[in-house]
Design a protein around this motif. Structure first.
Motif, PDB file in Angstrom:
ATOM      1  N   ASN A 184       0.813  -1.226   0.000  1.00  0.00           N
ATOM      2  CA  ASN A 184       0.000   0.000   0.000  1.00  0.00           C
ATOM      3  C   ASN A 184       0.839   1.266   0.000  1.00  0.00           C
ATOM      4  O   ASN A 184       0.331   2.350  -0.295  1.00  0.00           O
ATOM      5  N   PHE A 185       2.124   1.144   0.369  1.00  0.00           N
ATOM      6  CA  PHE A 185       2.996   2.312   0.524  1.00  0.00           C
ATOM      7  C   PHE A 185       4.434   1.812   0.363  1.00  0.00           C
ATOM      8  O   PHE A 185       4.743   0.678   0.727  1.00  0.00           O
ATOM      9  N   THR A 186       5.313   2.655  -0.201  1.00  0.00           N
ATOM     10  CA  THR A 186       6.701   2.237  -0.447  1.00  0.00           C
ATOM     11  C   THR A 186       7.679   3.134   0.312  1.00  0.00           C
ATOM     12  O   THR A 186       7.488   4.349   0.395  1.00  0.00           O
ATOM     13  N   ILE A 187       8.736   2.488   0.849  1.00  0.00           N
ATOM     14  CA  ILE A 187       9.866   3.218   1.447  1.00  0.00           C
ATOM     15  C   ILE A 187      11.100   2.901   0.613  1.00  0.00           C
ATOM     16  O   ILE A 187      11.400   1.735   0.353  1.00  0.00           O
ATOM     17  N   THR A 188      11.814   3.933   0.203  1.00  0.00           N
ATOM     18  CA  THR A 188      13.068   3.739  -0.525  1.00  0.00           C
ATOM     19  C   THR A 188      14.170   4.515   0.177  1.00  0.00           C
ATOM     20  O   THR A 188      13.967   5.667   0.558  1.00  0.00           O
ATOM     21  N   ASN A 189      15.315   3.885   0.374  1.00  0.00           N
ATOM     22  CA  ASN A 189      16.419   4.509   1.133  1.00  0.00           C
ATOM     23  C   ASN A 189      17.638   4.677   0.236  1.00  0.00           C
ATOM     24  O   ASN A 189      18.508   3.816   0.169  1.00  0.00           O
ATOM     25  N   GLY A 190      17.676   5.799  -0.466  1.00  0.00           N
ATOM     26  CA  GLY A 190      18.832   6.091  -1.320  1.00  0.00           C
ATOM     27  C   GLY A 190      20.048   6.528  -0.532  1.00  0.00           C
ATOM     28  O   GLY A 190      21.145   6.647  -1.075  1.00  0.00           O
ATOM     29  N   GLY A 191      19.866   6.745   0.775  1.00  0.00           N
ATOM     30  CA  GLY A 191      20.981   7.185   1.613  1.00  0.00           C
ATOM     31  C   GLY A 191      22.107   6.184   1.691  1.00  0.00           C
ATOM     32  O   GLY A 191      23.268   6.557   1.882  1.00  0.00           O
ATOM     33  N   VAL A 192      21.779   4.886   1.534  1.00  0.00           N
ATOM     34  CA  VAL A 192      22.844   3.869   1.607  1.00  0.00           C
ATOM     35  C   VAL A 192      23.821   3.999   0.448  1.00  0.00           C
ATOM     36  O   VAL A 192      24.943   3.492   0.511  1.00  0.00           O
ATOM     37  N   PHE A 193      23.414   4.676  -0.636  1.00  0.00           N
ATOM     38  CA  PHE A 193      24.304   4.892  -1.779  1.00  0.00           C
ATOM     39  C   PHE A 193      24.887   6.307  -1.780  1.00  0.00           C
ATOM     40  O   PHE A 193      25.620   6.667  -2.688  1.00  0.00           O
ATOM     41  N   GLY A 194      24.501   7.134  -0.768  1.00  0.00           N
ATOM     42  CA  GLY A 194      25.062   8.475  -0.665  1.00  0.00           C
ATOM     43  C   GLY A 194      24.167   9.588  -1.168  1.00  0.00           C
ATOM     44  O   GLY A 194      24.587  10.742  -1.223  1.00  0.00           O
ATOM     45  N   SER A 195      22.901   9.272  -1.551  1.00  0.00           N
ATOM     46  CA  SER A 195      21.992  10.305  -2.059  1.00  0.00           C
ATOM     47  C   SER A 195      21.615  11.272  -0.940  1.00  0.00           C
ATOM     48  O   SER A 195      21.158  10.864   0.126  1.00  0.00           O
ATOM     49  N   LEU A 196      21.773  12.580  -1.191  1.00  0.00           N
ATOM     50  CA  LEU A 196      21.442  13.603  -0.189  1.00  0.00           C
ATOM     51  C   LEU A 196      19.986  14.057  -0.312  1.00  0.00           C
ATOM     52  O   LEU A 196      19.331  14.353   0.674  1.00  0.00           O
ATOM     53  N   LEU A 197      19.460  14.084  -1.549  1.00  0.00           N
ATOM     54  CA  LEU A 197      18.094  14.550  -1.770  1.00  0.00           C
ATOM     55  C   LEU A 197      17.614  14.017  -3.118  1.00  0.00           C
ATOM     56  O   LEU A 197      18.386  13.973  -4.082  1.00  0.00           O
ATOM     57  N   SER A 198      16.346  13.586  -3.175  1.00  0.00           N
ATOM     58  CA  SER A 198      15.795  13.080  -4.428  1.00  0.00           C
ATOM     59  C   SER A 198      14.286  13.222  -4.405  1.00  0.00           C
ATOM     60  O   SER A 198      13.691  13.503  -3.367  1.00  0.00           O
ATOM     61  N   THR A 199      13.643  13.035  -5.580  1.00  0.00           N
ATOM     62  CA  THR A 199      12.180  13.023  -5.671  1.00  0.00           C
ATOM     63  C   THR A 199      11.762  11.641  -6.165  1.00  0.00           C
ATOM     64  O   THR A 199      11.779  11.385  -7.367  1.00  0.00           O
ATOM     65  N   PRO A 200      11.439  10.722  -5.261  1.00  0.00           N
ATOM     66  CA  PRO A 200      11.088   9.356  -5.680  1.00  0.00           C
ATOM     67  C   PRO A 200       9.825   9.326  -6.538  1.00  0.00           C
ATOM     68  O   PRO A 200       8.948  10.186  -6.399  1.00  0.00           O
ATOM     69  N   ILE A 201       9.749   8.332  -7.433  1.00  0.00           N
ATOM     70  CA  ILE A 201       8.596   8.179  -8.328  1.00  0.00           C
ATOM     71  C   ILE A 201       7.635   7.163  -7.730  1.00  0.00           C
ATOM     72  O   ILE A 201       8.050   6.143  -7.181  1.00  0.00           O
ATOM     73  N   LEU A 202       6.336   7.415  -7.868  1.00  0.00           N
ATOM     74  CA  LEU A 202       5.299   6.555  -7.299  1.00  0.00           C
ATOM     75  C   LEU A 202       5.383   5.133  -7.841  1.00  0.00           C
ATOM     76  O   LEU A 202       5.857   4.896  -8.966  1.00  0.00           O
ATOM     77  N   ASN A 203       4.884   4.194  -7.038  1.00  0.00           N
ATOM     78  CA  ASN A 203       4.847   2.776  -7.385  1.00  0.00           C
ATOM     79  C   ASN A 203       3.366   2.392  -7.542  1.00  0.00           C
ATOM     80  O   ASN A 203       2.751   1.916  -6.602  1.00  0.00           O
ATOM     81  N   PRO A 204       2.739   2.660  -8.733  1.00  0.00           N
ATOM     82  CA  PRO A 204       1.297   2.435  -8.904  1.00  0.00           C
ATOM     83  C   PRO A 204       0.915   0.981  -8.576  1.00  0.00           C
ATOM     84  O   PRO A 204       1.719   0.071  -8.797  1.00  0.00           O
ATOM     85  N   PRO A 205      -0.315   0.751  -8.053  1.00  0.00           N
ATOM     86  CA  PRO A 205      -1.395   1.723  -7.842  1.00  0.00           C
ATOM     87  C   PRO A 205      -1.296   2.473  -6.508  1.00  0.00           C
ATOM     88  O   PRO A 205      -2.261   3.080  -6.074  1.00  0.00           O
TER      89      PRO A 205
END
Length: 522
Positions: A437-458
């Protein structure tokens, strides 16, 4: 000279790792770039390879041990001798030769009976209802090879999972009907096995035994002695092991050998093109270096990811809102109770379990974020299945951790670890990939400081976590250096308004900055 085996540099948001698997033991001979040990973090598995040929000396950290960045976990004696001496090696060779002769006689005796054996069809497994076809990814054997019962013959790739097809009985792979890259349907015959047959390899066992004694370097070149990193480099430049001359121990191919071969091939091509262009003046500037290119078809998974991302961008009113969170309270809590938690539950206390707990509590308070659109209806879910973005060698996948509201921190950590390992090994099932129903993505493990994640429909929202970085912050009129992390919530504005999205994000922030709230339910 002893070479230290060290834990790689870990991302700032990852405090420590766990020794997952040692692929060698003390006294084993190892070659340069050979994978020695897998180290597991919250979301990724890191490989530690040998820096040089040698022998494993001491192993300081056993499997299951918690280790820090750059910690020494073992050593390699460069150019050392293994536990077995030359006499033992000679006696082993003699034993192998006698065994080969005995096997050859037994096989020759049974050839007449076996060659006319029963034919077994190699079929594509039953595919899930939502999957209409699959692609032949990799054949691990070729026509004429001997195979044993339950041996993996071929990998078949669907939209999200890789299926293994194993041999039903001992025999010989008589025929391959569909090559790598072919599209196949459920239950389709893709090969044939002659039960109990004798392969080409059995008929030439004597020759291979003598070849091993006289030309070890040639056999090593084409055998598994080629390390994974060398295999990758060969594949990148469209080379086979036989194209490159090995200068490593026993004629093994090293990364430097491949790079030298590619460089010399590039120089030859350059010299040829220069000699041709000398007679013909050109207005174009001269170019140098390796300018080759390689065209590789997208995997089925990569095509599916690309299609779904475009659909998400084109079919939703996607918007992203940001906030930041002070991670010091959670970091202090982990530092205080890490050892006790690990002793009691057998797993490290990571950040992801806190993220999941905070998200579940926020979803309870803002049910729109846990809902989805179906046609002209809004579907509200009274359960909390959270998709966890996991990076795998085949691409990004989002397996689902179900009923997160009923799980403890330890159960969440165990569940995420299990999904990450299955993702790495290509063992995720369709059931584990569907829903959420909801997604968590952790780009911090690769060093990402800021991003705009894309939705995972539906789904209607996704939360992006990022790198934890020390920053100067104003606290009670004073400047303090605190470990801060940016949060990014992308959501579908058709169903979630600004009030709900910002309220959701602020709730997650407050729960993470004061983790006692999770225990007190406030």
């Amino acid at each position: 000279m002893a070479i230290e085996i060290k834990v790689p540099e870990l991302p700032e948001s990852v405090a420590d790792g766990t020794i997952a698997t040692w692929h060698v033991k003390e006294g084993d001979k190892v070659s340069r770039d050979q994978n020695l040990v897998d180290i597991e973090t919250d979301k990724v598995v890191l490989e530690v390879v040998a820096e040089a040929d040698g022998v494993i000396g001491k192993i300081n950290a056993e499997e299951g041990a918690t280790v820090k960045s750059k910690e020494v976990i073992g050593s390699i004696e460069e150019g050392g001798a293994a536990k077995s001496d030359d006499k033992e090696e000679k006696s082993e060779k003699k034993a192998e030769k006698s065994e080969d002769k005995a096997e050859e006689k037994a096989e020759e005796k049974s050839d007449a009976d076996d060659d006319s054996g029963e034919t077994i069809e190699v079929k594509v497994p039953e595919l899930p209802e939502s999957v209409s076809e699959a692609t032949i990814a990799t054949w691990h054997v070729k026509a004429g090879d001997k195979v044993s019962r339950d041996q993996n013959l071929v990998d078949i790739e669907t939209d999200k999972v890789v299926l293994e097809v194993v041999a039903e009985a001992d025999g010989v792979l008589a025929e391959i009907l569909h090559d790598e890259g072919a599209n196949v349907g459920a239950k389709e015959v893709i090969g044939k096995i002659t039960k109990g047959g004798s392969g080409a390899s059995s008929k030439s066992s004597k020759e291979s035994a003598s070849n091993e004694e006289s030309n070890d370097s040639g056999s090593d070149k084409d055998a598994d002695a080629v390390s994974p990193s060398v295999r990758r480099l060969l594949a990148e430049h469209d080379l086979s092991a036989s194209d490159v001359k090995g200068t490593g121990k026993d004629g093994r191919i090293t990364k430097e050998d491949v790079e030298k071969h590619v460089k010399s091939a590039g120089e030859k091509k350059e010299a040829k093109s220069e000699s041709k262009s000398e007679s013909k003046p050109s207005s174009q500037p001269a170019v140098s270096g390796d300018r080759t290119q390689k065209r590789v078809p997208m995997t089925r998974l990569r095509k599916t990811i690309a299609k779904r991302l475009l659909e998400a961008k084109n079919s939703t009113a996607m918007l992203t809102t940001f906030n930041e969170v002070n991670m010091k309270p959670i970091m202090d809590l982990r530092k205080t109770y890490q050892k006790e938690f690990e002793d009691r539950h057998g797993i490290r206390l990571g950040f992801m379990s806190f993220y999941v707990k905070a998200v579940v509590e926020a979803l309870k308070r803002f049910p729109e974020v846990n809902a989805s659109i179906d046609g002209d209806d809004i579907v509200y879910h009274n359960y909390f299945d959270v998709s966890i973005a996991v990076s795998t060698p085949r691409g990004l996948v989002t397996p689902v951790l179900r009923d997160c509201d009923k799980l403890s921190l330890a159960e969440i950590e165990n569940g995420i670890k299990e999904l990450a390992i299955k993702g790495r090994d290509g063992k995720l099932t369709m059931d584990e990939m569907q829903g959420g129903n909801f997604t968590i993505t952790n780009g911090g493990v690769f060093g990402s400081l800021l991003s705009t994640p894309i939705l995972n429909p539906p789904q209607s929202a996704i939360l992006g976590m990022h790198k934890i970085q020390d920053r100067p912050m104003a606290v009670d009129g004073k400047v303090e250096i605190l470990p801060m992390m940016y949060l990014a919530l992308s959501y579908d504005h058709r169903i979630i308004d600004g009030k709900e999205s910002v309220g959701f994000l602020v709730t997650v922030k407050n729960l993470l900055e004061d983790p006692q709230r999770l225990l007190l339910d406030i």
